[in-house]
Structure formats: C-alpha cells, structure tokens
Motif scaffolding. Structure first.
Motif, PDB file in Angstrom:
ATOM      1  N   GLU A 190      46.094  44.646  37.386  1.00  0.00           N
ATOM      2  CA  GLU A 190      45.086  44.265  38.365  1.00  0.00           C
ATOM      3  C   GLU A 190      44.027  43.441  37.657  1.00  0.00           C
ATOM      4  OE1 GLU A 190      43.608  47.931  39.990  1.00  0.00           O
ATOM      5  OE2 GLU A 190      42.774  48.580  38.089  1.00  0.00           O
ATOM      6  N   TRP A 191      43.410  42.541  38.392  1.00  0.00           N
ATOM      7  CA  TRP A 191      42.348  41.709  37.845  1.00  0.00           C
ATOM      8  C   TRP A 191      41.031  42.451  37.942  1.00  0.00           C
ATOM      9  CZ3 TRP A 191      43.436  37.645  34.970  1.00  0.00           C
ATOM     10  CH2 TRP A 191      44.699  37.075  35.103  1.00  0.00           C
ATOM     11  N   VAL A 192      40.200  42.293  36.929  1.00  0.00           N
ATOM     12  CA  VAL A 192      38.895  42.953  36.836  1.00  0.00           C
ATOM     13  C   VAL A 192      37.853  41.930  36.424  1.00  0.00           C
ATOM     14  CG1 VAL A 192      39.922  45.187  36.241  1.00  0.00           C
ATOM     15  CG2 VAL A 192      39.242  43.624  34.414  1.00  0.00           C
ATOM     16  N   LEU A 193      36.598  42.250  36.692  1.00  0.00           N
ATOM     17  CA  LEU A 193      35.511  41.426  36.158  1.00  0.00           C
ATOM     18  C   LEU A 193      35.387  41.696  34.669  1.00  0.00           C
ATOM     19  CD1 LEU A 193      32.490  41.710  38.605  1.00  0.00           C
ATOM     20  CD2 LEU A 193      33.840  39.682  38.110  1.00  0.00           C
ATOM     21  N   THR A 216      44.789  39.817  29.211  1.00  0.00           N
ATOM     22  CA  THR A 216      44.629  38.369  29.318  1.00  0.00           C
ATOM     23  C   THR A 216      43.362  38.062  30.119  1.00  0.00           C
ATOM     24  OG1 THR A 216      45.826  36.298  29.767  1.00  0.00           O
ATOM     25  CG2 THR A 216      45.958  38.000  31.460  1.00  0.00           C
ATOM     26  N   ALA A 217      42.870  36.856  29.961  1.00  0.00           N
ATOM     27  CA  ALA A 217      41.708  36.384  30.723  1.00  0.00           C
ATOM     28  C   ALA A 217      42.055  35.009  31.275  1.00  0.00           C
ATOM     29  CB  ALA A 217      40.472  36.302  29.827  1.00  0.00           C
ATOM     30  N   ALA A 218      41.548  34.709  32.471  1.00  0.00           N
ATOM     31  CA  ALA A 218      41.886  33.438  33.110  1.00  0.00           C
ATOM     32  C   ALA A 218      40.839  33.079  34.161  1.00  0.00           C
ATOM     33  CB  ALA A 218      43.261  33.530  33.773  1.00  0.00           C
ATOM     34  N   TRP A 219      40.781  31.789  34.447  1.00  0.00           N
ATOM     35  CA  TRP A 219      39.942  31.284  35.530  1.00  0.00           C
ATOM     36  C   TRP A 219      40.771  31.233  36.805  1.00  0.00           C
ATOM     37  CZ3 TRP A 219      34.826  30.479  34.979  1.00  0.00           C
ATOM     38  CH2 TRP A 219      34.317  30.356  33.681  1.00  0.00           C
ATOM     39  N   HIS A 220      40.168  31.619  37.941  1.00  0.00           N
ATOM     40  CA  HIS A 220      40.847  31.614  39.231  1.00  0.00           C
ATOM     41  C   HIS A 220      39.978  30.884  40.246  1.00  0.00           C
ATOM     42  CE1 HIS A 220      43.918  34.577  38.112  1.00  0.00           C
ATOM     43  NE2 HIS A 220      42.962  35.083  37.343  1.00  0.00           N
ATOM     44  N   ASP A 221      40.602  30.017  41.047  1.00  0.00           N
ATOM     45  CA  ASP A 221      39.870  29.371  42.130  1.00  0.00           C
ATOM     46  C   ASP A 221      39.293  30.449  43.042  1.00  0.00           C
ATOM     47  OD1 ASP A 221      40.365  26.730  41.345  1.00  0.00           O
ATOM     48  OD2 ASP A 221      42.269  26.674  42.440  1.00  0.00           O
ATOM     49  N   LEU A 222      38.039  30.281  43.438  1.00  0.00           N
ATOM     50  CA  LEU A 222      37.406  31.275  44.310  1.00  0.00           C
ATOM     51  C   LEU A 222      38.221  31.509  45.582  1.00  0.00           C
ATOM     52  CD1 LEU A 222      33.661  30.295  43.878  1.00  0.00           C
ATOM     53  CD2 LEU A 222      34.676  32.504  43.305  1.00  0.00           C
ATOM     54  N   ALA A 223      38.823  30.452  46.110  1.00  0.00           N
ATOM     55  CA  ALA A 223      39.607  30.587  47.338  1.00  0.00           C
ATOM     56  C   ALA A 223      40.858  31.441  47.129  1.00  0.00           C
ATOM     57  CB  ALA A 223      40.000  29.208  47.856  1.00  0.00           C
ATOM     58  N   ASP A 224      41.346  31.547  45.895  1.00  0.00           N
ATOM     59  CA  ASP A 224      42.562  32.309  45.609  1.00  0.00           C
ATOM     60  C   ASP A 224      42.295  33.786  45.297  1.00  0.00           C
ATOM     61  OD1 ASP A 224      43.972  29.943  45.912  1.00  0.00           O
ATOM     62  OD2 ASP A 224      44.027  29.538  43.748  1.00  0.00           O
ATOM     63  N   VAL A 225      41.047  34.150  45.061  1.00  0.00           N
ATOM     64  CA  VAL A 225      40.721  35.519  44.649  1.00  0.00           C
ATOM     65  C   VAL A 225      41.161  36.566  45.678  1.00  0.00           C
ATOM     66  CG1 VAL A 225      38.813  37.105  44.101  1.00  0.00           C
ATOM     67  CG2 VAL A 225      38.897  34.823  43.056  1.00  0.00           C
ATOM     68  N   PRO A 226      41.000  36.346  46.995  1.00  0.00           N
ATOM     69  CA  PRO A 226      41.409  37.381  47.950  1.00  0.00           C
ATOM     70  C   PRO A 226      42.905  37.737  47.885  1.00  0.00           C
ATOM     71  CG  PRO A 226      39.927  35.846  49.011  1.00  0.00           C
ATOM     72  CD  PRO A 226      40.269  35.256  47.671  1.00  0.00           C
ATOM     73  N   LEU A 267      44.652  37.980  45.074  1.00  0.00           N
ATOM     74  CA  LEU A 267      44.954  38.641  43.811  1.00  0.00           C
ATOM     75  C   LEU A 267      44.972  40.155  43.966  1.00  0.00           C
ATOM     76  CD1 LEU A 267      42.564  36.661  41.411  1.00  0.00           C
ATOM     77  CD2 LEU A 267      45.037  36.333  41.686  1.00  0.00           C
ATOM     78  N   THR A 268      45.774  40.830  43.162  1.00  0.00           N
ATOM     79  CA  THR A 268      45.678  42.280  43.041  1.00  0.00           C
ATOM     80  C   THR A 268      44.466  42.528  42.159  1.00  0.00           C
ATOM     81  OG1 THR A 268      48.060  42.522  43.230  1.00  0.00           O
ATOM     82  CG2 THR A 268      46.845  44.374  42.263  1.00  0.00           C
ATOM     83  N   ARG A 269      43.429  43.136  42.724  1.00  0.00           N
ATOM     84  CA  ARG A 269      42.140  43.202  42.042  1.00  0.00           C
ATOM     85  C   ARG A 269      41.440  44.518  42.350  1.00  0.00           C
ATOM     86  NH1 ARG A 269      42.082  40.950  46.723  1.00  0.00           N
ATOM     87  NH2 ARG A 269      40.308  41.058  48.110  1.00  0.00           N
ATOM     88  N   PRO A 277      38.147  46.659  43.592  1.00  0.00           N
ATOM     89  CA  PRO A 277      37.153  46.391  44.637  1.00  0.00           C
ATOM     90  C   PRO A 277      35.829  45.830  44.099  1.00  0.00           C
ATOM     91  CG  PRO A 277      38.183  48.517  45.022  1.00  0.00           C
ATOM     92  CD  PRO A 277      38.658  48.048  43.681  1.00  0.00           C
ATOM     93  N   LEU A 278      35.499  46.112  42.851  1.00  0.00           N
ATOM     94  CA  LEU A 278      34.241  45.609  42.298  1.00  0.00           C
ATOM     95  C   LEU A 278      34.161  44.085  42.350  1.00  0.00           C
ATOM     96  CD1 LEU A 278      31.518  46.013  40.890  1.00  0.00           C
ATOM     97  CD2 LEU A 278      32.753  45.997  38.702  1.00  0.00           C
ATOM     98  N   ILE A 279      35.286  43.394  42.262  1.00  0.00           N
ATOM     99  CA  ILE A 279      35.265  41.925  42.321  1.00  0.00           C
ATOM    100  C   ILE A 279      34.686  41.467  43.654  1.00  0.00           C
ATOM    101  CG2 ILE A 279      36.707  39.845  42.409  1.00  0.00           C
ATOM    102  CD1 ILE A 279      38.508  41.200  40.285  1.00  0.00           C
ATOM    103  N   ASP A 280      35.131  42.079  44.750  1.00  0.00           N
ATOM    104  CA  ASP A 280      34.619  41.692  46.070  1.00  0.00           C
ATOM    105  C   ASP A 280      33.137  42.008  46.202  1.00  0.00           C
ATOM    106  OD1 ASP A 280      37.193  40.864  46.748  1.00  0.00           O
ATOM    107  OD2 ASP A 280      37.710  42.817  47.583  1.00  0.00           O
ATOM    108  N   THR A 281      32.735  43.174  45.703  1.00  0.00           N
ATOM    109  CA  THR A 281      31.322  43.549  45.735  1.00  0.00           C
ATOM    110  C   THR A 281      30.492  42.566  44.925  1.00  0.00           C
ATOM    111  OG1 THR A 281      31.907  45.883  45.996  1.00  0.00           O
ATOM    112  CG2 THR A 281      29.680  45.399  45.194  1.00  0.00           C
ATOM    113  N   ALA A 282      30.949  42.239  43.739  1.00  0.00           N
ATOM    114  CA  ALA A 282      30.211  41.326  42.863  1.00  0.00           C
ATOM    115  C   ALA A 282      30.116  39.925  43.466  1.00  0.00           C
ATOM    116  CB  ALA A 282      30.868  41.272  41.491  1.00  0.00           C
TER     117      ALA A 282
END
Length: 154
Positions: A32-35, A114-124, A126-128, A130-135
């Motif tokens: 899962e992706w995390v901040l 791993t670390a990576a840049w993701h287009d903001l439009a693609d974030v929803p 991603l398997t992530r 919940p803190l990402i959405d809050t942030a």
C-alpha cells in the motif's frame, strides 16, 4: 486493556501536480502507498521527525513550508503476535514540504520498499492508507483548525 500512544509526523510534497509517496508492505504480502514520514523517537521534535523520516524513505531533503494539521484516531488492535488486545491511539502531524535537495531513491532495510511521484489525479486509484486522503484534504482545504472530518472506513 493496554494503552499505546504513537505520535508520528508526515509530509505532503506536491511538485508539478505530482505527490511524493512511499510504498509499504502489508502482512498479507501486498503493498500500500503511504505518505513519507513516521514515528517520533522519544525526545525528538516532530519537525525533525518529518525531515529525518522523509530523507530515510525517499532520499530527499525537505524544507518544511507549513503545518497543515493533525489527525487522531483510535483502534483496538488484535493480532497473532499480541498477547492481549491493545487500545492504540495514533496522533499524526501533517506538514507541507518542498524538496530542497537529494536524489529519489528506495529505502534499504526500512518500513518502505520504494518511493515514487504520482499524478494527483491518479492517487484515488492507488491502494493507499486513509491518511493520504486526509492529508490531501488538509493540503487542499487548509482548515483554520487544522482538522478535517473523520475518514470513512477507519
């Protein structure tokens, strides 16, 4: 029931419409992706925590450009390794950061792979966590009290 408090600091780093994230393995073998960020060490200032954690997980040095807000949650943890349930209280401090140096790289021997840049439009999509959405809500809305309503599904 045993009580556990964990305080952590995270950074929202957006550059050219892209969000910096780290990927973390979960017990079932998926990811899962995390901040970028993590737990404070005893006696450490949260500002220093987010700078340290972001460099460890991504290779970047950041300039903290603002405090976006706080997120607090509680959950009862039960698991195979836990002898008894634990009342876990997490307090997460969310900063905004700007990349000030370093090179993007993967973390070795840490909590992310791993670390990576993701287009903001693609974030929803991603398997992530919940803190990402809050942030991102904190980053977009900039509430005066530094809080957004609770994320569904916690």
């Amino acid at each position: 029931m045993r009580e556990k408090l964990r305080v952590a600091a995270y950074a929202v780093c957006v550059r050219d419409g892209r969000l910096l994230l780290a990927r973390s393995p979960v017990p079932d073998g998926t990811f899962e992706w995390v901040l970028p960020g993590g737990g404070m060490e005893h006696g450490e200032d949260p500002y220093d925590t987010v700078v340290r954690e972001l460099e460890e997980e991504t290779g970047y040095r950041i300039e903290v450009t603002g405090l976006l807000g706080l997120d607090s949650f509680r959950q009862v943890l039960r698991g195979e390794r836990l002898r008894a349930p634990v009342d876990h209280h997490g307090v997460r401090i969310v900063y905004e950061g700007r990349i000030a140096g370093g090179e993007l790289r993967d973390e070795i021997g840490g909590s992310t792979d791993t670390a990576a840049w993701h287009d903001l439009a693609d974030v929803p999509a991603l398997t992530r966590v919940p803190l990402i959405d809050t942030a991102l809500r904190l980053w977009r809305e900039r509430p005066a009290d530094g809080r957004v309503s609770a994320t569904p599904g916690r």
